[in-house]
Design a protein around this motif. Structure first.
Motif, short mmCIF file in Angstrom:
data_model
loop_
_atom_site.label_atom_id
_atom_site.label_comp_id
_atom_site.label_asym_id
_atom_site.label_seq_id
_atom_site.Cartn_x
_atom_site.Cartn_y
_atom_site.Cartn_z
N UNK A 18 -31.47 -4.10 5.52
CA UNK A 18 -32.26 -4.65 4.41
C UNK A 18 -32.91 -5.98 4.79
N UNK A 19 -32.19 -6.77 5.58
CA UNK A 19 -32.74 -8.05 6.03
C UNK A 19 -33.95 -7.82 6.94
N UNK A 20 -33.87 -6.82 7.82
CA UNK A 20 -35.01 -6.49 8.69
C UNK A 20 -36.22 -6.11 7.85
N UNK A 21 -36.00 -5.27 6.84
CA UNK A 21 -37.10 -4.88 5.96
C UNK A 21 -37.72 -6.10 5.28
N UNK A 22 -36.87 -7.00 4.81
CA UNK A 22 -37.37 -8.21 4.15
C UNK A 22 -38.19 -9.07 5.12
N UNK A 23 -37.73 -9.17 6.37
CA UNK A 23 -38.44 -9.98 7.37
C UNK A 23 -39.82 -9.42 7.70
N UNK A 24 -40.00 -8.13 7.45
CA UNK A 24 -41.30 -7.51 7.74
C UNK A 24 -42.07 -7.18 6.45
N UNK A 25 -41.72 -7.89 5.40
CA UNK A 25 -42.49 -7.79 4.15
C UNK A 25 -42.18 -6.59 3.30
N UNK A 26 -41.04 -5.92 3.54
CA UNK A 26 -40.72 -4.71 2.78
C UNK A 26 -39.55 -4.90 1.82
N UNK A 27 -39.09 -6.13 1.65
CA UNK A 27 -38.01 -6.39 0.71
C UNK A 27 -38.43 -6.00 -0.70
N UNK A 28 -37.63 -5.18 -1.36
CA UNK A 28 -37.91 -4.67 -2.71
C UNK A 28 -39.18 -3.83 -2.78
N UNK A 29 -39.71 -3.45 -1.63
CA UNK A 29 -40.87 -2.57 -1.60
C UNK A 29 -40.43 -1.15 -1.98
N UNK A 30 -41.35 -0.39 -2.55
CA UNK A 30 -41.00 0.97 -2.96
C UNK A 30 -40.56 1.86 -1.82
N UNK A 31 -40.94 1.51 -0.57
CA UNK A 31 -40.57 2.32 0.59
C UNK A 31 -39.30 1.84 1.28
N UNK A 32 -38.78 0.71 0.85
CA UNK A 32 -37.61 0.16 1.53
C UNK A 32 -36.43 1.13 1.49
N UNK A 33 -36.23 1.78 0.34
CA UNK A 33 -35.08 2.68 0.22
C UNK A 33 -35.19 3.84 1.20
#
Length: 545
Positions: A18-33
């Motif tokens: 989840x931290x990696x996703x956040x670092x690349x602008x995907x935190x809480x993004x609809x595609x993060x899950x």
């Protein structure tokens, strides 16, 4: 100790992803899950393959690096190894291993290699691991994960960050763990995705207290070991919490799971849940589609009938766009009590659970059992579809009972709920439990929910299974008594009215009556004063232009 250690490590892996996703602008993004769940699944399948390979081949087990030992084998030997593994282990090629990608992470176009690897795994395992839609299309295991990074110059780095996290530890030592371990991990994995664009979809996630009570009553401990080769169904399965609990109670190798749910997201989560809980053999029975309009599971033209059905259907959902399509010859028997009308103002208030409940009754075997979450208003409604369904269950003697749960047992809705237990073989008494006063109120984010203790859960289960009457908590009634009470299934309407008697002397009685008279005299006096004041105020009112 091993279990706790690996729970912590697994949760740390999820947090890292989840931290990696956040670092690349995907935190809480609809595609993060999608990224988190699919990456987690890739890791799980890789380590499960290693675990099974080491069990079957001593050379692989003793090798410093199991991947190298398999890579040195001939294609025929690898094929034979995979055949021995059985159907619940994904078929992987040496170039699919995490270690292979780790060694290639500095290659040009690494993101493409990463995506191509996942897609090849999906294609190789399509027959076993793909979820079907009601139209027959297959939803494969993986997407191209890097596509969710808008800036293609950052995709290689994003995929490298993921692969570096996946090599840090192995799941292998926890594959002997059972349901409770994976239930905890699964809940942690999806806890931030129990929403859809900010709006809760509580129908996809049922509290474990509700799920456990349903499973323990449907499959009592006394019957464990005797139940086998049964089919379990959820027509609104969500992520599968209810079915996982029932399968665990029966035994994962003693049952097959059948599901349908309109949400693609929940069907993907359900597939992951089946993989985690050793129910891979049931993935072909997972259908993404509209159960009410297009029920998928059939025997010929008729609905397939099941041994066990569990469901937490949506209580209110707008289905006005296909409501008229439900008036067919085939549906006349399925929806025996009727189809809810469209509310004149708020179409989202349509009682769609009434359709699911009738569908469940029509899908139950002659000796089958079902447990369904319903709004508590269902059990006392004096007219309409709700009452007609209850009357049908009573007339046909196919009720086991009802448990009325505490308010806010679901943190995301204020609707009071009850669990309706249907048992087509129960021709005797019915158990009604009022558990509304149990539990402690706790904060859950911005919401308040009620949490039952383990002892309170067990009390509900034990009283119900023993058909035990307990003062102000449970009653045991006959079908005739229910009919006489206008088919009410509320325990409170059957409780005895208690009148407490206290012995007092004539002097004490006279004193009490004198006190009552004195109080009434005071109240009457105040009333006369108030009447006079009102008349005075009215007399003072004057007309003004």
């Amino acid at each position: 100790m091993v279990e706790l250690e690996f729970q912590q490590k697994t949760k740390a892996l999820i947090d890292s992803l989840k931290s990696i996703c956040a670092n690349y602008g995907l935190g809480n993004d609809g595609n993060e899950f999608k990224i988190i769940t699919q990456t987690f699944l890739y890791k799980f399948l890789n380590d499960k393959f290693a675990f099974e390979a080491k069990k079957l081949d001593e050379t692989i087990a003793k090798a410093p690096k199991w991947e190298e030992a398999i890579t040195s084998m001939s294609e025929d030997d690898i094929d034979m190894l995979q055949l021995q593994m059985g159907g619940d282990t994904a078929r992987l090629k040496p170039q699919h291993f995490i270690s292979y990608l780790f060694g290639k992470q500095n290659a040009p176009d690494f993101a493409k290699l990463f995506d191509d690897t996942l897609m090849d795994i999906a294609i190789t395992n399509n027959d076993v691991f793909a979820v079907k839609t009601d139209g027959g299309a297959k939803v494969v295991l993986f997407d191209r994960i890097s596509q969710y990074i808008a800036d293609d110059s950052k995709r290689d780095a994003f995929c490298r960050a993921i692969i570096n996290k996946l090599v840090e530890f192995s799941f292998e030592r926890i594959f002997t763990q059972k349901f409770d371990f994976y239930a905890t991990i699964f809940e942690y994995l999806i806890k931030d995705y129990n929403s859809n664009s900010g709006s809760k979809y509580a129908e996809y996630f049922t509290p474990h207290a509700v799920a456990r009570i349903m499973a323990e009553i449907l499959v009592p401990k006394a019957e464990r070991g005797t139940v086998k080769n049964v089919a379990c169904y959820d027509p609104s399965a969500g992520s599968g919490t209810l079915l996982m609990n029932v399968a665990h109670a029966i035994g994962e190798n003693r049952c097959s799971i059948y599901t349908q749910d309109i949400s693609q997201k929940s069907s993907s989560l359900l597939r992951l849940n089946l993989i985690l809980n050793n129910l891979v053999h049931s993935i072909p029975n997972v259908i993404q589609g509209n159960t009410v309009l297009h029920p998928y599971h059939k025997d010929g033209k008729n609905l397939k009938r099941f041994d066990y059905i569990v469901s937490n259907p949506p209580f209110k959902l707008n289905f006005s766009d296909f409501r008229d399509d439900l008036y067919t010859k085939e549906n006349k028997e399925r929806f025996f009590a009727g189809i809810p009308k469209v509310p004149p103002k708020d179409k989202d208030k349509m009682a769609i659970y009434q359709l699911f409940l009738q569908h469940i009754i029509a899908s139950l075997k002659a000796n089958g059992k079902a447990a369904v979450v319903v709004p508590t208003g269902f059990i006392t409604a004096q007219s309409g579809i709700d009452k007609d369904i209850r009357k049908y269950l009573v007339t046909n003697k196919m009720l086991a009972g009802v448990v009325s749960m505490p308010s806010n047992i679901f943190a995301t809705t204020g609707t009071n709920v009850s669990i309706l237990f249907i048992d087509a073989s129960n021709k005797g008494d019915v158990v009604l439990v009022d558990a509304s006063n149990l539990g402690d109120k706790v904060k859950d984010g911005k919401n308040q929910k009620t949490v039952l203790s383990a002892a309170e859960e067990q009390q509900i289960i034990d009283v119900f299974n023993a058909k035990q009457a307990m003062e102000d908590f449970s009653v045991v009634v006959s079908y005739e008594e229910i009919a006489a009470k206008n088919y009410s299934l509320s325990a409170g309407q059957y409780f005895d009215v208690k009148i407490e008697y206290v012995d007092i002397t004539p002097e004490q009685f006279a004193q009490k009556m004198q006190g009552f008279t004195h109080n009434l005299d005071g109240l009457f006096s105040q009333s006369r004063e108030l009447e006079a004041e009102i008349k005075k105020q009215l007399a003072g009112l004057k007309y003004a232009k």
